[in-house]
Motif scaffolding. Structure first.
Motif, short mmCIF file in Angstrom:
data_model
loop_
_atom_site.label_atom_id
_atom_site.label_comp_id
_atom_site.label_asym_id
_atom_site.label_seq_id
_atom_site.Cartn_x
_atom_site.Cartn_y
_atom_site.Cartn_z
N MET A 22 0.81 -1.22 0.00
CA MET A 22 0.00 0.00 0.00
C MET A 22 0.85 1.28 0.00
O MET A 22 0.57 2.19 -0.79
CB MET A 22 -0.97 -0.01 1.19
N PRO A 23 1.88 1.40 0.83
CA PRO A 23 2.70 2.62 0.76
C PRO A 23 3.36 2.80 -0.61
O PRO A 23 3.52 3.92 -1.09
CB PRO A 23 3.76 2.42 1.84
N LEU A 24 3.70 1.70 -1.26
CA LEU A 24 4.28 1.80 -2.60
C LEU A 24 3.27 2.34 -3.59
O LEU A 24 3.60 3.14 -4.48
CB LEU A 24 4.81 0.44 -3.06
N TYR A 25 2.01 1.94 -3.46
CA TYR A 25 0.96 2.47 -4.33
C TYR A 25 0.79 3.98 -4.10
O TYR A 25 0.67 4.75 -5.04
CB TYR A 25 -0.38 1.76 -4.08
N TRP A 26 0.77 4.39 -2.84
CA TRP A 26 0.64 5.82 -2.53
C TRP A 26 1.83 6.61 -3.08
O TRP A 26 1.68 7.69 -3.64
CB TRP A 26 0.50 6.05 -1.03
N PHE A 27 3.01 6.08 -2.87
CA PHE A 27 4.22 6.74 -3.37
C PHE A 27 4.18 6.85 -4.89
O PHE A 27 4.48 7.90 -5.46
CB PHE A 27 5.47 5.97 -2.92
N GLY A 28 3.79 5.78 -5.55
CA GLY A 28 3.70 5.80 -7.01
C GLY A 28 2.65 6.79 -7.50
O GLY A 28 2.87 7.52 -8.45
N GLY A 29 1.52 6.83 -6.82
CA GLY A 29 0.47 7.78 -7.19
C GLY A 29 0.93 9.22 -7.00
O GLY A 29 0.67 10.09 -7.83
N ALA A 30 1.61 9.48 -5.89
CA ALA A 30 2.13 10.83 -5.63
C ALA A 30 3.17 11.21 -6.67
O ALA A 30 3.20 12.35 -7.16
CB ALA A 30 2.72 10.91 -4.23
N LEU A 31 4.01 10.27 -7.03
CA LEU A 31 5.03 10.51 -8.05
C LEU A 31 4.39 10.84 -9.40
O LEU A 31 4.81 11.78 -10.08
CB LEU A 31 5.96 9.30 -8.16
N VAL A 32 3.37 10.11 -9.76
CA VAL A 32 2.66 10.37 -11.02
C VAL A 32 2.00 11.75 -10.97
O VAL A 32 2.06 12.51 -11.94
CB VAL A 32 1.63 9.25 -11.31
N ALA A 33 1.39 12.10 -9.84
CA ALA A 33 0.75 13.41 -9.71
C ALA A 33 1.78 14.53 -9.83
O ALA A 33 1.53 15.55 -10.49
CB ALA A 33 0.02 13.50 -8.37
N ILE A 34 2.94 14.36 -9.21
CA ILE A 34 3.99 15.38 -9.30
C ILE A 34 4.48 15.51 -10.73
O ILE A 34 4.69 16.63 -11.23
CB ILE A 34 5.16 15.03 -8.33
N LEU A 35 4.65 14.40 -11.42
CA LEU A 35 5.09 14.45 -12.81
C LEU A 35 4.07 15.14 -13.71
O LEU A 35 4.43 15.92 -14.59
CB LEU A 35 5.39 13.04 -13.33
N ILE A 36 2.80 14.88 -13.47
CA ILE A 36 1.75 15.53 -14.26
C ILE A 36 1.74 17.03 -13.99
O ILE A 36 1.64 17.84 -14.91
CB ILE A 36 0.37 14.89 -13.97
N LEU A 37 1.88 17.42 -12.72
CA LEU A 37 1.92 18.84 -12.37
C LEU A 37 3.14 19.51 -13.02
O LEU A 37 3.02 20.61 -13.58
CB LEU A 37 1.97 19.00 -10.85
N TRP A 38 4.29 18.86 -12.95
CA TRP A 38 5.49 19.42 -13.57
C TRP A 38 5.30 19.58 -15.08
O TRP A 38 5.68 20.59 -15.66
CB TRP A 38 6.69 18.51 -13.29
N LEU A 39 4.69 18.61 -15.71
CA LEU A 39 4.45 18.66 -17.15
C LEU A 39 3.51 19.82 -17.49
O LEU A 39 3.74 20.55 -18.46
CB LEU A 39 3.87 17.34 -17.64
N MET A 40 2.49 20.00 -16.69
CA MET A 40 1.55 21.11 -16.93
C MET A 40 2.26 22.46 -16.79
O MET A 40 2.07 23.36 -17.61
CB MET A 40 0.36 21.02 -15.98
N LEU A 41 3.07 22.61 -15.76
CA LEU A 41 3.80 23.86 -15.56
C LEU A 41 4.79 24.10 -16.71
O LEU A 41 4.96 25.23 -17.17
CB LEU A 41 4.54 23.84 -14.22
N TYR A 42 5.43 23.04 -17.16
CA TYR A 42 6.36 23.16 -18.28
C TYR A 42 5.62 23.62 -19.54
O TYR A 42 6.09 24.50 -20.26
CB TYR A 42 7.04 21.80 -18.52
N LEU A 43 4.46 23.04 -19.80
CA LEU A 43 3.69 23.43 -20.99
C LEU A 43 3.21 24.87 -20.89
O LEU A 43 3.25 25.61 -21.89
CB LEU A 43 2.50 22.48 -21.17
N VAL A 44 2.78 25.30 -19.72
CA VAL A 44 2.36 26.70 -19.54
C VAL A 44 3.54 27.63 -19.79
O VAL A 44 3.40 28.66 -20.45
CB VAL A 44 1.77 26.91 -18.12
N ASP A 45 4.71 27.27 -19.28
CA ASP A 45 5.90 28.08 -19.50
C ASP A 45 6.26 28.16 -20.98
O ASP A 45 6.61 29.23 -21.49
CB ASP A 45 7.07 27.50 -18.70
N GLN A 46 6.15 27.05 -21.68
CA GLN A 46 6.45 27.04 -23.11
C GLN A 46 5.44 27.89 -23.89
O GLN A 46 5.82 28.62 -24.81
CB GLN A 46 6.46 25.60 -23.65
#
Length: 146
Positions: A22-46
């Motif tokens: 279960m902690p691995l699932y939460w960690f993986g989900g948080a990692l995916v959410a952070i990557l999506i947020l970073w991608l969105m910010l990168y696209l807005v900057d571009q």
């Protein structure tokens, strides 16, 4: 009986595995959410960079000069109004021609104190004093009496 005991042990092992994973699932989900947020910010900057390059170069220069002179948004809007009244070619011309600044301030109806503030802010003391002398009533009396 042996089979049911084996099934219970198997279920217990599976449940333990799920609790450990279960902690691995939460960690993986948080990692995916952070990557999506970073991608969105990168696209807005571009997109912001693309939009800045589409802006007319003289307008971009005006904005850069406002930033270089550390003007607030309100001051930049006021100076833009002054520039729009007198700058025929480019609004950035107001930063290099004190005569345009003086003319625009007069057309906009700014008082003398505000005009002097702009002159000192954009051109410094030496040039602002020179411009003030050029537009002073004393000079007008001297040139009219000659």
């Amino acid at each position: 009986m042996l089979e049911s005991q084996y099934m219970i042990e198997n279920v217990l092992r599976h449940d333990w595995f799920m609790q450990a994973a279960m902690p691995l699932y939460w960690f993986g989900g948080a990692l995916v959410a952070i990557l999506i947020l970073w991608l969105m910010l990168y696209l807005v900057d571009q997109l912001k960079l693309v939009r800045e390059h589409r802006v007319e170069p003289s307008q971009n220069l005006f904005t850069q000069l406002c930033e270089a002179h550390t003007l607030t948004k309100t001051e930049a809007v006021e100076l833009r109004s002054v520039a729009d009244l007198v700058s025929h070619a480019t609004p950035a011309g107001i930063f290099v021609r004190p005569d345009l600044l003086a003319e625009g301030c007069q057309k906009l109806g700014l008082d003398e104190v505000r005009q002097r503030e702009w002159q000192y802010r954009l051109f410094g003391e030496a040039i602002a004093a020179e411009v003030e002398l050029l537009h002073s009533p004393i000079r007008e009396k001297i040139t009219s009496s000659s």
